[in-house]
Design a protein around this motif. Structure first.
Motif, mmCIF file in Angstrom:
data_model
loop_
_atom_site.group_PDB
_atom_site.id
_atom_site.type_symbol
_atom_site.label_atom_id
_atom_site.label_comp_id
_atom_site.label_asym_id
_atom_site.label_seq_id
_atom_site.Cartn_x
_atom_site.Cartn_y
_atom_site.Cartn_z
ATOM 1 N N LYS A 28 0.819 -1.217 0.000
ATOM 2 C CA LYS A 28 0.000 0.000 0.000
ATOM 3 C C LYS A 28 0.855 1.270 0.000
ATOM 4 O O LYS A 28 1.841 1.366 0.736
ATOM 5 N N CYS A 30 0.342 5.252 0.597
ATOM 6 C CA CYS A 30 -0.679 6.184 1.104
ATOM 7 C C CYS A 30 -0.020 7.255 1.960
ATOM 8 O O CYS A 30 1.115 7.103 2.406
ATOM 9 N N ASP A 33 -2.099 5.817 7.407
ATOM 10 C CA ASP A 33 -1.990 4.389 7.755
ATOM 11 C C ASP A 33 -3.149 4.094 8.713
ATOM 12 O O ASP A 33 -2.942 3.755 9.886
ATOM 13 N N TYR A 36 -8.048 1.119 10.531
ATOM 14 C CA TYR A 36 -9.081 0.200 10.032
ATOM 15 C C TYR A 36 -8.841 -0.212 8.572
ATOM 16 O O TYR A 36 -9.704 -0.819 7.953
ATOM 17 N N CYS A 37 -7.696 0.122 7.998
ATOM 18 C CA CYS A 37 -7.513 -0.082 6.556
ATOM 19 C C CYS A 37 -7.607 -1.557 6.174
ATOM 20 O O CYS A 37 -6.920 -2.406 6.749
ATOM 21 N N LEU A 39 -6.428 -2.841 3.594
ATOM 22 C CA LEU A 39 -5.226 -3.259 2.864
ATOM 23 C C LEU A 39 -4.050 -3.542 3.798
ATOM 24 O O LEU A 39 -2.929 -3.750 3.351
ATOM 25 N N THR A 42 0.486 0.490 5.879
ATOM 26 C CA THR A 42 1.033 1.233 4.743
ATOM 27 C C THR A 42 2.513 0.892 4.574
ATOM 28 O O THR A 42 3.297 1.025 5.522
ATOM 29 N N GLY A 79 -4.012 2.354 -2.330
ATOM 30 C CA GLY A 79 -3.662 3.506 -1.516
ATOM 31 C C GLY A 79 -4.370 4.768 -1.963
ATOM 32 O O GLY A 79 -5.519 4.723 -2.403
ATOM 33 N N ASN A 107 -8.368 10.308 0.450
ATOM 34 C CA ASN A 107 -8.321 10.501 1.906
ATOM 35 C C ASN A 107 -8.234 11.989 2.264
ATOM 36 O O ASN A 107 -8.085 12.325 3.436
ATOM 37 N N LYS A 129 -12.464 11.648 2.469
ATOM 38 C CA LYS A 129 -12.479 11.091 3.825
ATOM 39 C C LYS A 129 -12.341 12.160 4.897
ATOM 40 O O LYS A 129 -11.549 13.086 4.776
HETATM 41 S S1 SF4 Z 1 -6.556 6.451 3.494
HETATM 42 FE FE1 SF4 Z 1 -7.542 4.634 2.687
HETATM 43 S S2 SF4 Z 1 -5.887 3.434 1.755
HETATM 44 FE FE2 SF4 Z 1 -4.930 4.968 3.045
HETATM 45 S S3 SF4 Z 1 -4.587 3.911 4.980
HETATM 46 FE FE3 SF4 Z 1 -6.568 4.975 5.131
HETATM 47 S S4 SF4 Z 1 -8.108 3.469 4.510
HETATM 48 FE FE4 SF4 Z 1 -6.097 2.699 3.827
#
Ligand code: SF4
Length: 254
Positions: A28, A30, A33, A36-37, A39, A42, A79, A107, A129
């Motif tokens: 990932k 991003c 980090d 709750y991700c 993926l 990071t 990401g 994000n 986000k």
């Molecule tokens: S912004 Fe999205 S991809 Fe990046 S760490 Fe948070 S949930 Fe994961």
């Protein structure tokens, strides 16, 4: 070389959504980090934009998905899509080839940069986000790169709202840490005037348990002045991904 187009995936927000991963890194990439991700952790924690895959590669792959039955083309993936410095060029490319609306899931971390806002403004829908009402919770939940501050991010979303003609959606992930801050987040959302607020909780496998439907109902009650979509009340369409392995790499649970 693995494909950068994946899905379509069933999205409770965007229907049948064909994904584009302009990062396509192994782990990932991003600027956050988040605890709750889906993926995992990071691998590349960045804030500087750069080109990860050339637009020419996207142009080639777009030719093979022209006849698909989808609702949206969505920039997301491994990401944060605004880290790709060719995001604007890629959005224009998609719109010139496919007759579907384009969304970007961001994000919001880089929205304080004028260039990022200009590129995001090319999309029909921007889903931004916002999980924390204060710096302490921002650091705790989103675990951002060291240079990022919540006030700059909120300011960036506000600047974007002033010029953006498309649909601005705020996405908020509620977990134990921020569930009692819903009113403050609702006030922040009201000040940013989004078309919609998505109230989410991590239903896909991750390190953090989701809130219950009852908790989410209470949270929804705090957003009475805004149009909201609650993850527990939103059906997902049936879809069949083109390449299940490449799709599950970007989205571990469909
Ligand atoms: S912004 Fe999205 S991809 Fe990046 S760490 Fe948070 S949930 Fe994961």
């Amino acid at each position: 070389m693995s494909p950068i187009i994946y899905g379509p995936v069933p999205s409770w927000r965007l229907g049948k959504s064909l994904g584009i991963d302009l990062l396509s890194t192994k782990g990932k990439t991003c600027c956050f980090d988040c605890v709750y991700c889906q993926l995992g952790r990071t691998l590349h924690l960045l804030t500087e934009r750069r080109q990860f895959v050339p637009a020419e590669r996207l142009a080639e792959e777009l030719e093979s998905v022209k006849g698909l039955d989808i609702d949206y083309v969505t920039f997301s993936g491994m990401g944060e899509p605004t880290l790709a410095s060719n995001l604007g060029r890629a959005i224009e490319l998609v719109k010139s080839v496919l007759p579907f609306p384009v969304a970007v899931l961001t994000n919001s971390a880089l929205m304080d940069e004028r260039e990022v806002r200009q590129e995001l403004a090319l999309a029909d829908t921007v889903v931004a986000k916002l999980d924390a009402p204060n710096e302490e919770l921002f650091q705790q939940i989103n675990r951002p790169a060291s240079t990022l501050r919540l006030k700059d991010i909120v300011s960036g979303i506000g600047k974007f709202r002033q010029v953006y003609k498309g649909k601005l959606v705020l996405q908020m992930m509620f977990i134990a840490e921020n569930m009692h801050h819903a009113r403050e987040l609702a006030k922040m959302a009201e000040s940013l005037s989004p078309e919609e607020v998505e109230l989410n909780t991590p239903l896909r496998p991750c390190a953090v348990p989701p809130l219950s439907p009852e908790d989410m109902e209470v949270i929804e009650g705090q957003f009475a002045r805004l149009k909201v979509v609650n993850v527990y009340k939103s059906p997902k369409p049936e879809v069949k991904p083109l390449d299940i392995k490449e799709t599950l790499r970007r989205r571990p649970k469909l």
